[in-house]
Design a protein around this motif. Structure first.
Motif, PDB file in Angstrom:
ATOM      1  N   THR A   2      84.263  47.023  30.386  1.00  0.00           N
ATOM      2  CA  THR A   2      83.680  48.214  31.047  1.00  0.00           C
ATOM      3  C   THR A   2      82.932  47.818  32.480  1.00  0.00           C
ATOM      4  OG1 THR A   2      83.582  49.965  29.500  1.00  0.00           O
ATOM      5  CG2 THR A   2      82.214  50.406  31.213  1.00  0.00           C
ATOM      6  N   LEU A   3      83.227  48.375  33.645  1.00  0.00           N
ATOM      7  CA  LEU A   3      82.413  48.135  34.636  1.00  0.00           C
ATOM      8  C   LEU A   3      80.988  48.829  34.597  1.00  0.00           C
ATOM      9  CD1 LEU A   3      83.122  48.029  38.444  1.00  0.00           C
ATOM     10  CD2 LEU A   3      81.710  49.628  37.700  1.00  0.00           C
ATOM     11  N   LEU A 186      84.288  56.873  36.717  1.00  0.00           N
ATOM     12  CA  LEU A 186      83.020  56.607  36.131  1.00  0.00           C
ATOM     13  C   LEU A 186      82.410  57.705  35.359  1.00  0.00           C
ATOM     14  CD1 LEU A 186      80.169  54.439  37.451  1.00  0.00           C
ATOM     15  CD2 LEU A 186      79.670  56.499  36.484  1.00  0.00           C
ATOM     16  N   ASP A 207      84.632  53.295  33.518  1.00  0.00           N
ATOM     17  CA  ASP A 207      83.506  52.689  34.051  1.00  0.00           C
ATOM     18  C   ASP A 207      82.322  53.826  33.780  1.00  0.00           C
ATOM     19  OD1 ASP A 207      85.144  51.066  35.370  1.00  0.00           O
ATOM     20  OD2 ASP A 207      85.106  51.944  37.326  1.00  0.00           O
TER      21      ASP A 207
END
Length: 248
Positions: A2-3, A186, A207
């Motif tokens: 995961t960013l 996100l 994200d």
């Protein structure tokens, strides 16, 4: 994996946390620390000398240059929220006057002038992060073909209880899925919903973001020393959720 985006200050007031970064030097130092803790992107609300959020080109330039000096190569995102400049035309004019550009700018689709602002940012070469708060915002994104200029869609559910936030996020995601919107997503919450939505994002492979803008507390409700601590917790949670045997 995961960013994780570090959202360093937001609309918080100085008295809310002693480590809230406001000056270019403070924001730059926190950016460097957040990246070291596991963040891949930083998101900031530049402040003028009085500590007020600003879209003025000189204010933005000071912050962007400071971050690039402290954390070279890290993408920098900024807010264009209507609370900074309520007049849509004036907000657009401020953005058009920028001389040093951030890498990204968030545009809240519920706000007046958001569509023109998004296309203007894209024309300038700034990545657009579309703030989608409701199903209606998701429908607007599709209707106005904004996915074509978006770098990322921010599913932002704030101001409600965690369970309600998760439900609303699910409805937004369903709209994006129905129209096959192929833009990175996100997911994040704020305050009481910050950690539940971060965990939901990790579980869904989306994200996410964390920082003093979103919460001042760790998952156990304890006050954190600053942004880097929040990012480190988020990175640890993302790492723990990684499937066994996945080296990435």
């Amino acid at each position: 994996m995961t960013l994780i985006k570090a959202c360093l200050n937001g609309t918080r007031r100085p008295e809310e946390h002693p480590a809230l970064p406001l000056t270019p030097a403070q924001i730059a130092a926190d950016s460097r620390a957040a990246v070291a803790a596991g963040a891949s992107i930083v998101h900031v609300h530049p402040r003028d000398r009085r500590g007020r959020e600003s879209l003025a080109p000189d204010v933005l330039t000071s912050v962007v240059r400071a971050i690039r000096g402290a954390a070279p190569g890290v993408p920098i995102g900024v807010s264009t929220g209507a609370w900074i400049e309520a007049d849509a035309a004036a907000r657009l004019a401020s953005v058009r006057s920028w001389t040093v550009l951030p890498d990204l700018a968030s545009v809240n689709l519920a706000e007046e002038g958001s569509v023109e602002l998004a296309y203007t940012l894209a024309h300038l070469g700034v990545g657009v992060e579309a703030g989608v708060w409701t199903e209606a915002d998701a429908e607007l994104l599709v209707e106005r073909e904004l996915a074509a200029v978006c770098t990322r869609i921010l599913i932002e559910v704030e101001g409600v209880e965690p369970g309600d936030a998760l439900d609303e996020a699910g409805r937004i995601l369903a709209v994006l899925d129905r129209y096959e919107v192929a833009v990175p997503r996100l997911l994040h919450g704020a305050d009481a919903s910050a950690w539940p939505l971060l965990d939901a994002a990790i579980a869904a492979g989306l994200d996410t973001r964390i920082g003093l803008e979103d919460t001042l507390l760790d998952p156990d409700g304890r006050r954190v020393p600053g942004n880097a601590a929040l990012v480190r917790i988020a990175a640890d949670r993302a790492h723990a959720a990684r499937p066994a045997g996945n080296p990435r």
